[in-house]
Design an enzyme around this catalytic site. Sequence first.
Site, PDB file in Angstrom:
ATOM      1  CE  LYS A  23      -3.243   2.659   2.664  1.00 20.88           C
ATOM      2  NZ  LYS A  23      -4.008   2.776   4.135  1.00 20.88           N
TER       3      LYS A  23
ATOM      4  CB  ALA B 232      -8.742   7.243   4.604  1.00 23.41           C
TER       5      ALA B 232
ATOM      6  CG  ASN C 276      -6.681   0.984  11.185  1.00 24.24           C
ATOM      7  OD1 ASN C 276      -5.523   1.288  11.379  1.00 24.24           O
ATOM      8  ND2 ASN C 276      -7.153   0.389  12.500  1.00 24.24           N
ATOM      9  CB  THR C 277      -9.790   4.956  12.626  1.00 21.98           C
ATOM     10  OG1 THR C 277      -8.643   5.409  12.309  1.00 21.98           O
ATOM     11  CG2 THR C 277     -10.223   5.769  13.915  1.00 21.98           C
TER      12      THR C 277
ATOM     13  N   GLY D  32      -8.937   8.469   9.666  1.00 23.51           N
ATOM     14  CA  GLY D  32      -9.248   8.533  10.922  1.00 23.51           C
ATOM     15  C   GLY D  32     -10.250   9.632  11.445  1.00 23.51           C
TER      16      GLY D  32
END
Length: 257
Positions: free
Chosen positions: A97, A184, A206-207, A158
């Site tokens: 990535k 994201a 992710n977050t 995030g």
Amino acid sequence: MKKLIIGNKEYQSRLFLGTGKFASTNDLRLAIDASKTQLVTAALRRVNLDNQDTDDILSAINQNKVDLMLNTSGARNAVEAVKIAQFGRAAGCDLVKLEIHPDPNYLLPDPIETYKAAKILVEEGFTVLPYINADPVLAKRLEDVGVHAVMPLGAPIGTNKGLQTEAMLKIIIEQANVPVVVDAGLGLPSHAAAAIELGADAVLVNTAIAAAGNSEMMAKAFAMAVESAVLAIDAVPAVTSNKANATSPMNVFDDII
């Protein structure tokens, strides 16, 4: 939906998982299992590639079931990103990535340095997935270079704000000849579903999962949302209309009247 093929690998799951911010390795392991993901990404500086027995990210990843994609997070320019990728290759990882964000406040990807690095890495035989702003022109330029997918952001990293770049994502998806992975800013399962319904081939989260009160439960929720969106697309949704369309025939009472 069409098959999701990145490099020479076909993926059944369209939910990819980032590995930062988890409270513990065990939480990460549980989230990976609950998400049913087949691809996770981790920054090189956060993994011990030489010793998988240590209690770090690699100990939570069963690489017989899940592919590891090293990301170049922390790189501020193309030179640094290429070096990070080469370190990863030395440990047997060619899946990258490509992430270059010199701005510490918003972590927005640098388009010029990303393009430079992508060109070098593709020429060196890496499987390259560049993380980019939702820029349709850049996405096509990177496709021309030979990247294996593009990863435009839905919102800054995030922030959990969802698809703030929807208009540009639509153009990228319409024009793409490589997989589009929305990466994201996805904060809720509904955001992930919306990205798939928009036409994205996959999402990376992710977050929203790692920072949830129960990361395992949230991972399962995202998996269900993505699976639901894929199922709905395969079911061929009814067409939209600007006019009302009665769900029952309007002449049903003709005989009575």
